[in-house]
Design an enzyme around this catalytic site. Structure first.
Site, short mmCIF file in Angstrom:
data_model
loop_
_atom_site.label_atom_id
_atom_site.label_comp_id
_atom_site.label_asym_id
_atom_site.label_seq_id
_atom_site.Cartn_x
_atom_site.Cartn_y
_atom_site.Cartn_z
N GLY A 111 0.18 13.98 -3.53
CA GLY A 111 -1.27 13.92 -3.70
C GLY A 111 -1.63 12.66 -4.46
O GLY A 111 -0.75 12.03 -5.07
N LYS A 140 -0.30 4.23 -8.24
CA LYS A 140 -0.22 5.58 -8.78
C LYS A 140 1.08 5.78 -9.56
O LYS A 140 1.08 6.34 -10.66
CB LYS A 140 -0.31 6.61 -7.66
CG LYS A 140 -0.12 8.00 -8.19
CD LYS A 140 0.16 9.03 -7.14
CE LYS A 140 0.99 10.11 -7.82
NZ LYS A 140 0.98 11.35 -7.08
N ASN A 149 -5.50 -10.46 -4.25
CA ASN A 149 -5.58 -10.28 -2.80
C ASN A 149 -5.23 -8.87 -2.33
O ASN A 149 -5.50 -8.51 -1.20
CB ASN A 149 -4.68 -11.28 -2.08
CG ASN A 149 -3.27 -11.29 -2.62
OD1 ASN A 149 -3.06 -11.20 -3.81
ND2 ASN A 149 -2.28 -11.41 -1.75
N ASP A 192 2.20 14.71 1.38
CA ASP A 192 1.21 15.77 1.67
C ASP A 192 0.41 15.49 2.95
O ASP A 192 -0.02 16.41 3.64
CB ASP A 192 0.24 15.91 0.49
CG ASP A 192 -0.39 14.57 0.11
OD1 ASP A 192 0.37 13.64 -0.22
OD2 ASP A 192 -1.63 14.45 0.15
N GLY A 221 -4.87 -4.57 -3.63
CA GLY A 221 -5.36 -3.70 -4.70
C GLY A 221 -4.50 -2.48 -4.90
O GLY A 221 -3.75 -2.08 -4.01
N HIS A 222 -4.57 -1.94 -6.07
CA HIS A 222 -3.94 -0.65 -6.35
C HIS A 222 -5.06 0.35 -6.55
O HIS A 222 -6.00 0.08 -7.27
CB HIS A 222 -3.17 -0.70 -7.66
CG HIS A 222 -1.96 -1.55 -7.62
ND1 HIS A 222 -0.95 -1.34 -6.73
CD2 HIS A 222 -1.60 -2.59 -8.37
CE1 HIS A 222 0.00 -2.23 -6.95
NE2 HIS A 222 -0.38 -3.00 -7.93
N ARG A 242 -10.67 -3.07 5.23
CA ARG A 242 -10.24 -3.11 6.64
C ARG A 242 -9.41 -1.87 6.97
O ARG A 242 -8.59 -1.44 6.16
CB ARG A 242 -9.32 -4.33 6.87
CG ARG A 242 -10.03 -5.66 6.79
CD ARG A 242 -9.12 -6.79 7.20
NE ARG A 242 -8.00 -6.97 6.27
CZ ARG A 242 -7.21 -8.04 6.25
NH1 ARG A 242 -7.40 -9.01 7.12
NH2 ARG A 242 -6.23 -8.15 5.39
N ASP A 247 0.81 -1.23 0.00
CA ASP A 247 0.00 0.00 0.00
C ASP A 247 0.84 1.26 0.00
O ASP A 247 0.45 2.29 0.55
CB ASP A 247 -0.96 0.03 1.21
CG ASP A 247 -1.79 -1.24 1.31
OD1 ASP A 247 -2.28 -1.68 0.26
OD2 ASP A 247 -1.92 -1.78 2.42
P1 GDP Z 1 -0.52 0.33 -3.76
O1 GDP Z 1 -1.14 -1.00 -3.52
O2 GDP Z 1 0.93 0.37 -3.39
O3 GDP Z 1 -0.77 0.85 -5.11
O4 GDP Z 1 -1.18 1.35 -2.74
P2 GDP Z 1 -2.73 1.67 -2.51
O5 GDP Z 1 -3.34 2.04 -3.79
O6 GDP Z 1 -3.38 0.62 -1.73
O7 GDP Z 1 -2.62 2.89 -1.49
C1 GDP Z 1 -2.24 4.11 -1.87
C2 GDP Z 1 -3.35 5.09 -1.58
O8 GDP Z 1 -2.80 6.35 -1.44
C3 GDP Z 1 -4.36 5.22 -2.69
O9 GDP Z 1 -5.62 5.56 -2.16
C4 GDP Z 1 -3.80 6.36 -3.53
O10 GDP Z 1 -4.78 7.06 -4.28
C5 GDP Z 1 -3.23 7.22 -2.48
N1 GDP Z 1 -2.03 7.95 -2.83
C6 GDP Z 1 -0.98 7.57 -3.61
N2 GDP Z 1 -0.02 8.52 -3.58
C7 GDP Z 1 -0.48 9.50 -2.77
C8 GDP Z 1 0.06 10.73 -2.32
O11 GDP Z 1 1.16 11.13 -2.64
N3 GDP Z 1 -0.73 11.46 -1.46
C9 GDP Z 1 -1.95 11.07 -1.04
N4 GDP Z 1 -2.62 11.84 -0.20
N5 GDP Z 1 -2.47 9.89 -1.44
C10 GDP Z 1 -1.76 9.14 -2.28
#
Ligand code: GDP
Length: 424
Positions: A415, A17, A37, A334, A39-40, A304, A12
């Site tokens: 962000g 992103k 299992n 941020d 998610g992104h 969760r 996570d």
């Molecule tokens: P991943 O599994 O590594 O892709 O991570 P997730 O998607 O589960 O968690 C990242 C969360 O943080 C998502 O809701 C993204 O939209 C958000 N996110 C990613 N980069 C940033 C950031 O720089 N700032 C903020 N506020 N949210 C971010």
């Protein structure tokens, strides 16, 4: 050029992103391990998406999205994700699935669920997506490869073997309904028809792509500390989360992975059970959870609440090392703008001894955090595009982390949106 994007922490980190962003300059994006299992979360012009099985490159018309042989392939789930994209107006992506990927079966999900129930309070906190039973079967050689779906004789023999073994467990350990050979054969025929349009000799495809100098992204799931060998065993996932496994899970030579972009969170979060030295609790954790990510730190698959903590230099330095990081993308910076002071964990105390080295599991259980406090910057940094324009305390925070982990931070994410990024 082959580039891997992987996580240094517990998952996570915001890999989705960063992958989505870098996918713009890529030709091919490959998932090489894990399954549905985790998610992104991706936010772009089409809306907000939680992708579980599809690579994060599916939003661009010029990219090919690949499910590599290392992935736990849940066929109905994949088709559901493809359909969801179409429903939200995303142009139909080009998707290829390795003929050597193995098929995640409904009984894998059942076994995951039964086992978590049997373990009750001592469970691993599995997402019950069938991942552990799937990889167990793969290495016990009773899995089913996609190419085998097209050969009924091979399948029949495998299914017989599967039923013999599984039914003993179902009857005597779990007291649950047994598997029936014919039903499984019918299901596998359905799966064959569903997946047929996507099947490809991915390793050969990527061999040609590498020779043609295509830009290839390997997209990891979870992070270093969930790796079955180098993570916090046994509270880990069941396939390797490391960039080096990208070579195996995609089927490319290891020396072709030139760039290993490791995604690091500016604070910590974790899901599931297991050691989490820099964890925080109570109101302090609730506030960070509420402000974290995009609309709070809650699992993309399960919803969760994530466990929260401050940045852990010991775990992250180690996480970067085992990944072989060549550069770091620091995310969610941020989020920390509300704090007067920001604690970071700069060492562990184990049996009265201070250490900067991440210990193996038995010692890790005894580790207590050694904190250092950094000044906060107390303002909104979203919208800033140039590193020099960040407040001084914020730059100081980034540079302190860089010094701790010993890898250049080349990207700072400020962000959740695609263009909320500062290139250094
Ligand atoms: P991943 O599994 O590594 O892709 O991570 P997730 O998607 O589960 O968690 C990242 C969360 O943080 C998502 O809701 C993204 O939209 C958000 N996110 C990613 N980069 C940033 C950031 O720089 N700032 C903020 N506020 N949210 C971010």
């Amino acid at each position: 050029m082959v580039r891997a994007i992987v996580g240094a922490n517990w998952g996570d980190e915001g890999k989705g992103k960063i992958t989505d962003m870098l996918a713009k300059e890529s030709d091919i994006i490959v998932r090489f391990q894990g399954g549905s299992n985790a998610g992104h979360t991706i936010i772009n012009d089409y809306g907000k998406f939680a992708l579980h099985l599809l690579p994060s490159g599916v939003f661009y018309r010029h990219t090919t999205s690949i499910i590599g042989n290392g992935v736990a392939l849940n066929i109905p789930y994949l088709l559901k994700e493809i359909k969801e994209l179409e429903e939200k107006g995303v142009p139909t992506p080009k998707i290829l699935v390795s003929d050597r990927a193995q098929v995640l079966m409904p009984y894998h999900v059942d076994f995951d669920t039964y086992e978590e129930a049997r373990l009750a309070g001592k469970s691993f906190g599995s997402t019950r997506s069938g991942i552990a039973p799937f990889y167990s079967d793969k290495y016990a050689k009773i899995g089913i490869q996609v190419n085998e779906l097209f050969d009924r004789d091979i399948l029949r023999e495998r299914v017989k073997k599967i039923c013999t073994l599984k039914n003993v467990m179902l009857e005597h350990l779990y007291h649950q309904p047994l598997l029936a050979e014919d039903e499984l054969m019918d299901l596998l025929a359905e799966y064959r028809d569903m997946i047929a349009p996507y099947v490809c000799d991915v390793s050969a495809y990527l061999y040609d792509a590498v020779k043609a100098n295509k830009n290839i992204l390997l997209e990891g799931q979870l992070g270093s500390l969930k790796d079955p060998d180098h993570g916090i065993y046994p509270m880990v996932t069941s396939s390797s989360t490391l960039a080096s496994y990208g070579a195996i899970g995609a089927g490319i030579p290891p020396y072709e992975i030139k760039n290993i972009t490791v995604v690091v969170k500016a604070y910590s979060s974790a899901v599931g059970a297991g050691a989490f030295t820099s964890e925080i609790f109570g109101d302090e954790a609730d506030e960070l959870r509420r402000r974290g990510g995009d609309g709070g730190e809650f699992g993309a698959t399960t919803g969760r609440p994530r466990r929260m903590g401050w940045f852990d230099a010991v775990a992250t330095r180690y996480g970067c090392r085992v990944q072989g990081a060549t550069e770091v993308a620091l995310t969610v910076l941020d989020v920390l703008g509300y704090l007067d002071e920001i604690p970071i964990c700069v060492g562990y105390e184990i049996d009265g001894q201070a250490t900067g080295d991440f210990p193996s599991a038995a010692k890790l259980a005894k580790a207590k955090p050694i904190w250092k406090t950094m000044p906060g910057w107390k303002c909104e940094i979203r919208g800033i595009k140039k590193y020099e324009e960040l407040p001084e305390a914020c730059r100081h925070y980034v540079e302190s982390i860089e010094k701790e982990i010993g890898v250049p931070i080349t990207m700072v994410s400020n962000g959740p949106k695609r263009d909320d990024i500062i290139m250094r």
